[in-house]
Enzyme design. Sequence first.
Site, PDB file in Angstrom:
ATOM      1  N   HIS A   1      40.006  43.298  41.232  1.00 54.82           N
ATOM      2  CA  HIS A   1      40.647  42.221  40.488  1.00 54.82           C
ATOM      3  C   HIS A   1      39.680  41.060  40.280  1.00 54.82           C
ATOM      4  CE1 HIS A   1      44.137  44.362  42.170  1.00 54.82           C
ATOM      5  NE2 HIS A   1      44.806  43.907  41.125  1.00 54.82           N
TER       6      HIS A   1
ATOM      7  N   ASP B   1      43.490  51.003  34.960  1.00 53.73           N
ATOM      8  CA  ASP B   1      43.966  49.844  35.702  1.00 53.73           C
ATOM      9  C   ASP B   1      43.955  48.677  34.713  1.00 53.73           C
ATOM     10  OD1 ASP B   1      44.920  48.386  37.838  1.00 53.73           O
ATOM     11  OD2 ASP B   1      43.317  48.993  39.209  1.00 53.73           O
TER      12      ASP B   1
END
Length: 476
Positions: free
Chosen positions: A178, A250
């Site tokens: 992230h 993702d």
Amino acid sequence: MSGDLYRLAMTVLHPGFEGTSAPDWLRRALGEGLGGVVLFARNAVSARLVRQLRAEHPGTVIAIDEEGGTVTRLEVMAGSSFPGNRALGVVDDVALTEQVGRQIGRMLADLDITLNYAPSADVNANPANPVIGVRSFGPEPELVARHTAAYVRGVQGAGVAACAKHFPGHGDTVTDSHLALPTVHASREVLAERDLPPFLAAIDAGVRSIMSGHLLVPALDPSMPATLSRTVLTELLRGELGFDGMLVTDAIEMRAVAAMFGPGEVAVRALAAGVDAICAGLTTEDELRELRDAIVAAVHDGRLPEERLAEAAARVRALSGWYADQAKARAQAHDDADEGVGMRAARRALTTTGTAGLDRGPLVVEINTRLNQAVDPATQTGVTAALASLLPNTGSVRLGPDGELPAFDDRPVVLVVHDAARHPWVRDIVAKALTARPDAIIVDTGIPAPPPGATHVATHGISRVSALAAAEWLLA
């Protein structure tokens, strides 16, 4: 050039959105053939919301991250009814894992959700991993493989598609994708022995979807993250491992790839590499149009073959078609509800040292670490609430890295920590607390350090049922 090119581009886009009802722009996009929508806790997911989405496009792929344990979108405020992967791996009962997967699938089926972005098939080989940890079934490939397959069978047996993630394996990293691009420093031989077996097990179990990880794996491709690598996704996953289901990225706003390219370029490169669906976790109308237009322009420019885009869209539609065919399985799962399976699993997962026998409200000191970016910020360990529900006058304080221990009185002391093995500052505070109160009880909700005190309980995950199981044990 096909007149359906714009619709093909819309089919492979799967955005998230703000708000608790479908915004007008999203409704319009669904009417134009938007292939999927991703739901998060911020959407306060309900059957009403799903009906709004399906009213515009009945076949849209509605996806959610409902792993159980620390990652829940449906039960974020109260905590999950299921203890999570690490706890299931500690129990190591594949029948139990399949039962848990089936009940998670049932919960999603009752909301008419197509796809669960679970399970995490990552082998948590690196204890310092900041983002996988208890989301993995464990550190051993054989253990992770058998429970990945069981979880897939459970979810899909309830008529909801499962998604094994994060290919080719996010377990041996020290960086959260992230925030930045992780690198997996392992040879191809190690990857084949350690990281790939759970994905092979998922494929053998008939998993309908796999999610690519934003990971640089130099042994496979030294220049591009897996999500953007044809070598990793087409040659390895499709060619060698034989996966022919829907491959989804993702979230493309994650810094691991967003720091390299703009969203449109990430989408084009991912599709060219072999991806079928582009997950954009938070999208506006303008951003969605930009993604669509970037894909269309890449086809016109010859950078993305129209045949590849058509193949990707066909796989999205195939997953939607599979879901439509599972109505009987969903009805059966609804009738076979097992509301207690999560609690049974949480109790069996506890590992304990010493005895507790609390008989009055303790002071609970929550030594808080920021949970990783995959976990909703509202998530709490739940141990204080669980104890308070059983023992009146339970008190609590929260400490961060710079916090000071409170003055202890004659109440029992319970120290709640998460992943103590990964955080020296947590262990330092625990040591100071034990010096002042050697009788303090430690509850670790993550991957625990060796028990430093006389009484220690590890839940191996954060969930409502894990917290309640720990509280019950502390009173026994």
